[in-house]
Design an enzyme around this catalytic site. Structure first.
Site, PDB file in Angstrom:
ATOM      1  N   GLU A  89       0.786  -1.222   0.000  1.00 11.67           N
ATOM      2  CA  GLU A  89       0.000   0.000   0.000  1.00 11.67           C
ATOM      3  C   GLU A  89       0.828   1.287   0.000  1.00 11.67           C
ATOM      4  O   GLU A  89       0.385   2.294  -0.542  1.00 11.67           O
ATOM      5  CB  GLU A  89      -0.937   0.009   1.232  1.00 11.67           C
ATOM      6  CG  GLU A  89      -1.938  -1.119   1.265  1.00 11.67           C
ATOM      7  CD  GLU A  89      -2.946  -1.039   0.129  1.00 11.67           C
ATOM      8  OE1 GLU A  89      -3.197   0.081  -0.378  1.00 11.67           O
ATOM      9  OE2 GLU A  89      -3.468  -2.097  -0.274  1.00 11.67           O
ATOM     10  N   SER A 348     -30.250 -19.682  54.461  1.00  2.00           N
ATOM     11  CA  SER A 348     -29.387 -19.958  55.624  1.00  2.00           C
ATOM     12  C   SER A 348     -27.898 -19.814  55.319  1.00  2.00           C
ATOM     13  O   SER A 348     -27.074 -20.175  56.166  1.00  2.00           O
ATOM     14  CB  SER A 348     -29.653 -21.375  56.136  1.00  2.00           C
ATOM     15  OG  SER A 348     -30.978 -21.505  56.597  1.00  2.00           O
TER      16      SER A 348
END
Length: 776
Positions: A89, A348
């Site tokens: 590129e 509990s």
């Protein structure tokens, strides 16, 4: 003629060079001005990607603009990929200021000569500017790209620009960036791509609409190999590497991304980072997700549709597995609700911690005796799960059998405020919000909590009472925590919660042979809407919840029978046949002999001696007071006090102390106990100790009665074991004489009611209540 055209072309070309130079100079000047007044920045908008503890892909989310745009750091791509992109590129990327003058001039000349666009000269910086702000391909927009490219170069380093570029390369649909494409098509990180895959991903952004992986693979292969030939001709890579890439088949298509630990991922998505390194163990997460799903499928016929599981590493405090529901995609069962964070009643499960506090304060040890009988705390009358009483019990029995009344009594002794503060210190957010509304019922689940908070608190037990916040990511702080209770108290709780001879051990459990030693506690919320089981050993703490997200109860929903089997399966899976040791007794903890009937240091009268743990210099050193000395006539029909004791003709006897509440328990359950003979009738001293205690009404309370049909109120009192009868008075008027343990009713008047109970020893108690009649 040919010479003439050549000279003309040369003059035109020279003019264009000058014009181009002028254009570029003007562009740079304009870029400087634009930078000052209209700065151009790289948007910071990426997909959130969650990784497991080893960097494996776990989950990902779309960006706000519905793109798969995963942020890629430069160190996440291979040198091969970086070299390929730059070579293809923008070969001079690291040398130009955003505009490559030579490439631009060459492309401009070619386009003019040929009369059409045949060559581009966009640098990576210019392409990035176009990707950030896409515009139609015109010369004016190309000019804008040049200005913005210079701006970008002004504001960012080359590596930052390259990183932003590879993060915005367009692929088909809503896929942007190397990492997104690499995962969507090749199911791997960019640094694991082969050369063929690298070239494939570098050519598609030039024509993303026509080069679509999965739809035009043959065409893409041709283009890929064409570029490979160019690389070979330019000797960018060695021949062997090129040949391997040239012959590599391309059979990929767009795939779905992994979606493991969806609730956990959504939790982490709120964080500002885009790449989040979680603490999740991927293999464990996958296995447990399958296990939980299979288990809940078996429970659906019992009216139970959901489950949640949390696994914590006790050493690092990291969450290793987080399952918010049995199936995230099960809409009928509300699978997207996060059960690990949902506020529920903890049942509990909080009981071990009130006992740890009592042990730490020196007011109890595992063998301490607590009375499990009917009790009234200003109108609050707790009951055990089975609605039965057990009389005298040890602390370890009360905890192992999850008795409610001893837990409430212990909380009352320790102090509700102290226990609430402990929960707040442990990160219980809902408890902190509801602090002023909570009372003694908090120990039985009368508060809000979630699975993460509870599992973290049990992990604190495994760490000797030392609390540290749970870590969700590897970046989370490992700052020093603080102690909530002592290591010695933790050890005593370990020993109790390890016992398997208890009601919450699941029936017909057949897989215990290789089960690692664990301590665990179960819980069932009021109305059987939540089943809990939380266990731990030295290595892991595992929290399990089962129920329905819509709150639908099930008569089968119970911690011991529903949640604990899944807890055991999980421990068998993550710590199978473990060789890990168990917790060692802390230095401050020791054992001693105590009286089995009081849990205190024995005296000469104690005949039943047992071994007990205690904390040196902290646990109580009180001697046993379970027995008292009484003086009787030879036939044991008359008792004497110190004031009426005759000079001769009496004998001394040791007798078990029976408190009024235990007398009541024995009488109502038909249990025989040794009573003290009636006191000497000739004694002139009226004993004022051991007065009756009215337990059916609360002093100072206002009672609302239906004016149309007012119900009578109960009269009941606890008395000492030397009392046979009591007399009741209402508003100073004699009401009735009854046996000591007999319960009667009376019809109160509206307004103030004075209630007096007198025993046959002349001892009394008086309370006042108010009655208001209303329409109910």
């Amino acid at each position: 003629m040919t010479i003439f055209y050549k000279k003309l072309l040369q003059r035109v070309s020279t003019s264009w060079w000058k014009a181009l130079a002028l254009l570029i100079s003007t562009s740079i000047l304009i870029a400087v001005c634009v930078q000052l007044f209209f700065p151009f920045k790289i948007p910071n908008n990426y997909s959130t990607v969650i990784y497991d503890r080893n960097g494996e892909f776990l989950h990902a989310f779309l960006t706000n603009d519905d793109k798969w745009r995963m942020k890629t750091e430069l160190d996440e791509i291979s040198p091969l990929l970086k070299e390929t992109i730059i070579y293809k590129e923008d070969k001079s990327f690291y040398y130009h200021p955003g505009i490559d003058l030579f490439s631009l001039a060459r492309a401009f000349s070619k386009n003019i000569i040929r009369g059409k666009r045949t060559s581009g000269a966009s640098t990576i910086s210019m392409q990035l500017a176009r990707l950030i702000d896409p515009q139609p391909r015109t010369y004016w927009n190309k000019f804008k790209e040049m200005i913005r490219a210079v701006q970008l170069e002004w504001n960012y380093s080359k590596d930052e620009l390259l990183q932003a570029y590879i993060n915005r390369l367009p692929y088909s649909g809503n896929i942007e960036g190397i990492k997104s494409a690499s995962w969507m098509y090749f199911k791997k990180n960019p640094n694991h791509l082969s050369l063929a895959e690298i070239v494939t991903l570098t050519i598609i952004p030039n024509r993303p609409s026509s080069l679509v992986l999965g739809q035009s693979n043959d065409y893409i292969t041709v283009e890929r190999n064409r570029w490979l030939k160019k690389f070979a001709a330019d000797k960018l890579f060695d021949a062997t590497t090129i040949d391997l890439a040239y012959n590599e088949p391309l059979t990929v298509k767009r795939e779905s991304l992994p979606r493991l630990a969806p609730h956990y991922a959504r939790l982490l998505k709120r964080r500002p980072d885009y790449n989040i390194n979680s603490t999740i163990h991927l293999g464990m997460q996958y296995n447990l997700e399958q296990m939980v799903s299979d288990y809940v499928n078996q429970m659906r016929l019992q009216g139970i549709s959901q489950a949640a599981v949390v696994v914590i590493d006790n050493e690092t405090h990291e969450i290793l597995s987080y399952i918010g529901s049995a199936d995230f995609f099960d809409d009928p069962a509300q699978g997207q609700v996060d059960g690990a964070k949902a506020i529920r009643q903890p049942g509990s499960t909080l009981k071990p911690f009130i006992y740890a506090m009592a042990i730490d304060q020196g007011i109890a040890t595992p063998k301490s005796i607590i009375t499990d009988v009917a009790v009234n705390f200003k109108g609050y009358t707790p009951e055990n799960f089975d609605r039965k009483f057990n009389g005298w019990v040890t602390l370890e029995y009360a905890l192992g059998n999850s008795l409610n009344i001893p837990a409430v009594k212990t909380l009352n002794n320790v102090g509700v405020g102290n226990f609430i503060q402990l929960l707040k210190d442990a990160g219980f957010k809902q408890v902190a919000r509801d602090e002023k509304k909570l009372g003694l019922s908090v120990i039985l689940g009368g508060c809000g909590s979630n699975l993460v908070e509870l599992t973290t608190l049990y992990s604190t037990l495994a760490n000797g009472g030392y609390y540290q916040p749970t870590r969700y990511t590897q970046e989370d702080s490992t700052h020093t925590g603080y102690s909530l209770w002592s290591d010695e108290a933790s050890y005593m709780i370990h020993q109790t919660l390890t016992q398997i001879q208890r009601p919450d051990f699941p029936l017909h459990w057949q897989q215990t042979e290789k089960l690692p030693q664990i301590a665990w506690k179960t819980g069932t919320s009021y109305g059987r809407r939540d089943a809990w089981s939380i266990g731990y050993n030295q290595k892991y703490t595992v929290g399990v919840w089962l129920g329905n997200f819509n709150g639908t109860p099930s008569h089968l929903l119970q911690g011991a029978t529903i949640a604990t089997p899944l807890l055991f399966r999980i421990f068998n899976n993550i710590d199978y046949n473990s060789k890990n040791g168990w917790f060692e007794m802390p230095d401050g903890c020791d054992t001693r002999l105590v009286c089995a009937e009081s849990g205190k240091i024995p005296t000469d009268e104690c005949t039943q001696i047992v071994n007990d743990y205690f904390i040196r210099y902290r646990s109580s050193n009180a001697y046993c007071d379970a027995y008292e000395t009484v003086y009787l006539n030879p036939s044991e029909t008359v008792s004497y006090c110190q004031y009426c004791l005759p000079a001769t003709g009496y004998k001394r006897k040791h007798i078990r102390k029976i408190t009024p509440e235990m007398q009541h328990y024995f009488s109502t359950h038909g249990i025989m106990y040794e009573k003290i003979a009636p006191h000497n009738a000739d004694c002139e001293i009226i004993l004022q100790t051991g007065a009756p205690v009215i337990n059916s009404l609360v002093r100072g309370e206002e009672y609302l009665l239906d004016e149309a049909n007012p119900e009578p109120l109960l009269l009941s009192a606890q008395v000492s074991n030397d009392v046979l009868e009591v007399q009741w008075y209402v508003n100073d008027q004699f009401y009735r004489k009854v046996l000591a343990k007999e319960k009667i009713y009376f019809q109160p008047v509206e307004g103030l009611n004075k209630i007096t109970c007198a025993d046959d020893r002349g001892r009394t108690q008086t309370i006042n209540i108010r009655v208001k009649k209303v329409k109910l």
